[in-house]
Enzyme design. Structure first.
Site: not given
Length: 261
Positions: A139, A152
């Site tokens: 990401s 995360y």
């Protein structure tokens, strides 16, 4: 005699399902892994109906300790071995780390980091032997500190670092290793994370289909990293221009505004 297969995790929806479609369209036989068997079978039926090779369906919760053993056993039973590994499964949780459920955050680490690493190490020998490749779905947040989604963001930083290091180790042995780092993608991820799409989604948004296509092309071209969309390409460059404390302050402010929205 065994045959090559492309193993794709998190294949029941979003980027994972699109990756299955893209690899199948390019002649790969795919093995689909996710928890939801009904969705995997529906996707497999769609792929067969389009005239592609019949996928292998492996319903499995990667958060369970024996998941990789079960996947390996299922592949052995089908007389296939992994030539391409696509580590896509993962999820996030929005909120302050000290306030979120501890077990849920540890489970996130299990899926986003441990399962990815386990599968990579477990199937590395066959990927090397077949001179295949590994595509890890990271990401854009892997480049950033993430107050408001600390675990995360950190897990995706691991994916980025691990992928680049693995590329350095396996590249000389003929193995492609690519990490794809998309921004927000319209999918079930946001609902599970508890995130309401904001202006970041409008600026960085790239469809799951486009992310999958970019990832496939990047892997086959042996790119180190793929950043889909103009917005994601700009962020790593901009990070070089600002002190880390400023970046931390900026992310924290953005996340807190998202919390109030």
């Amino acid at each position: 005699m065994t045959h090559p297969v492309t193993l794709i995790t998190g294949a029941s929806s979003g980027i994972g399902a699109e990756l299955a479609r893209v690899f199948s369209a390019h002649g790969h036989r795919v093995a689909l892994v996710a928890r939801r068997a009904d969705r995997l079978h529906a996707l497999a039926a769609e792929i067969v109906a389009s005239g592609r090779i019949s996928p292998i369906v492996i319903p499995c919760d990667l958060g369970e300790a024996d998941a990789a053993d079960r996947i390996a056993a299922a592949l052995t039973a089908e007389s296939v071995e992994v030539m391409y590994l696509v580590n896509n499964a993962g999820y996030g949780l929005f909120g302050r780390a000290a306030e979120l459920d501890r077990a849920a955050q540890l489970a996130m680490i299990d899926l986003n980091i441990r399962a990815l690493t386990d599968l990579t190490l477990r199937f590395a020998a066959s990927v090397i032997r077949l001179r295949g490749g590994i595509l890890n779905v990271g990401s854009i947040v892997g480049f950033l500190p993430g107050p408001g989604m600390a675990v995360y963001y950190a897990s995706k930083a691991y994916v980025l670092s691990f992928s680049e290091a693995l590329r350095g180790e396996l590249g000389p042995r003929g193995v492609r290793v690519t990490v794809i780092c998309p921004g927000p993608v319209p999918s079930e991820f946001q609902a599970r994370a508890g995130v309401t799409p904001g202006f970041d989604s409008a600026i960085l948004n790239v469809s799951a289909k486009d992310v999958a296509q970019d990832g496939y092309r990047g892997l086959m071209a042996n790119k180190r990293a793929v950043l889909p969309g103009l917005g994601t390409k700009v962020i790593p460059f901009l990070l070089r221009l600002f002190p880390r404390d400023f970046v931390l302050w900026g992310v924290a402010g953005f996340q807190m505004r998202r919390r109030r929205s």
